[in-house]
Design a protein around this motif. Structure first.
Motif, short mmCIF file in Angstrom:
data_model
loop_
_atom_site.label_atom_id
_atom_site.label_comp_id
_atom_site.label_asym_id
_atom_site.label_seq_id
_atom_site.Cartn_x
_atom_site.Cartn_y
_atom_site.Cartn_z
N SER A 172 5.89 13.12 -7.95
CA SER A 172 4.55 13.28 -7.38
C SER A 172 4.36 12.32 -6.21
N GLU A 173 3.43 12.65 -5.34
CA GLU A 173 3.13 11.79 -4.19
C GLU A 173 2.67 10.41 -4.67
N LYS A 177 4.45 7.01 -3.49
CA LYS A 177 3.68 6.03 -2.72
C LYS A 177 3.67 4.68 -3.42
N THR A 199 3.72 8.52 4.68
CA THR A 199 2.90 9.73 4.80
C THR A 199 3.49 10.69 5.82
N LEU A 202 6.83 12.15 4.39
CA LEU A 202 6.58 13.10 3.31
C LEU A 202 6.10 14.43 3.87
N ARG A 206 8.06 17.99 3.39
CA ARG A 206 7.41 19.18 2.82
C ARG A 206 7.46 20.35 3.78
#
Length: 248
Positions: A172-173, A177, A199, A202, A206
């Motif tokens: 998961s983000e 993070k 950020t 990522l 994606r």
């Protein structure tokens, strides 16, 4: 003669003795543990760990002085790439040199996070810059002039370069993070291991690995490669155990 066809002879021998080398690529978002897993896989299966920093260093060292200076001058440094980034055609050339080396062709490899984009994948595994066809008699050496060219992702794939197994790390983000924010300051200064850099990277991951016809994974799927998700929240030894059930 046998000297002219030594690679074909070696490949036929590997087929007969069932000694085909493992070819693995590990993808995943930033801070998902790609490099740690790659090192574990390489150690377990005696594969060559292909990492961007090493590939660039060896690629530059292989160039004549004047050409090396020209390539180094192409390095782009900006807010998004504080450590610098080489153009795709340079990266593809250097990665192709490593993939076609005897050590990788004979012993196998684990590719650490590269290619990052569909265009890189198409150029790396297709013979747009190659001499000959992928018939076993091809000359597996990139042409000397391809460093000055843009990527031309056309043509049939080089099957002996393609990975057999694609491992995709998932987390998961929030978990990713947290890993970035817990890094010591010395590991962050002057790198992209900042919250802002995370950020950005990522979002790029994606975009390039989204589940559609324009992503890297769709390219692997089109060529019928085995794509396996790996839970990246587990410790590396547990991830390795899960991977071993796939790699054998």
């Amino acid at each position: 003669g046998i000297v002219d066809n030594i690679e074909l002879v070696a490949e036929e021998l590997r087929h007969r003795r069932n000694l085909l080398p493992l070819r693995v690529v590990v993808n995943g978002p930033p801070s998902s543990g790609k490099t740690s897993l790659c090192k574990a896989i390489a150690s377990t299966y005696k594969l060559h760990h292909i990492q961007t920093e090493d590939v660039i260093r060896e690629g530059l060292a292989s160039l004549p002085h004047d050409q090396r200076a020209e390539v180094q001058a192409s390095l782009v440094k900006d807010a998004q790439h504080p450590q610098g980034r080489y153009p795709d055609h340079v990266l593809v050339r250097f990665f192709r040199q490593r993939l076609t080396s005897n050590r990788c062709q004979n012993q196998g490899y684990v590719l650490d996070g590269f290619p990052h984009t569909l265009e890189q994948a198409q150029a790396l595994f297709a013979p747009a810059y190659w001499d000959g066809e992928d018939d076993g008699n091809a000359e597996d050496t990139p042409r000397d002039d391809d460093l000055g060219k843009d990527i031309e992702p056309k043509g049939p794939i080089k099957k002996r370069l393609l990975p057999e197994f694609v491992l995709v790390l998932e987390a998961s983000e929030e978990v990713l993070k947290d890993r970035i924010l817990s890094l010591p300051e010395a590991a962050v200064a002057g790198t992209h291991n900042t919250e802002e850099g995370f950020t950005r990277r990522l979002a790029s991951y994606r975009e390039n690995f989204k589940d559609d016809t324009e992503g890297v994974l769709s390219y692997y799927d089109q060529h019928e490669l085995l794509i396996t998700p790996v839970e990246a929240t587990e410790p590396v030894p547990d991830m390795l155990k899960a991977v071993q059930t796939v790699l054998g």
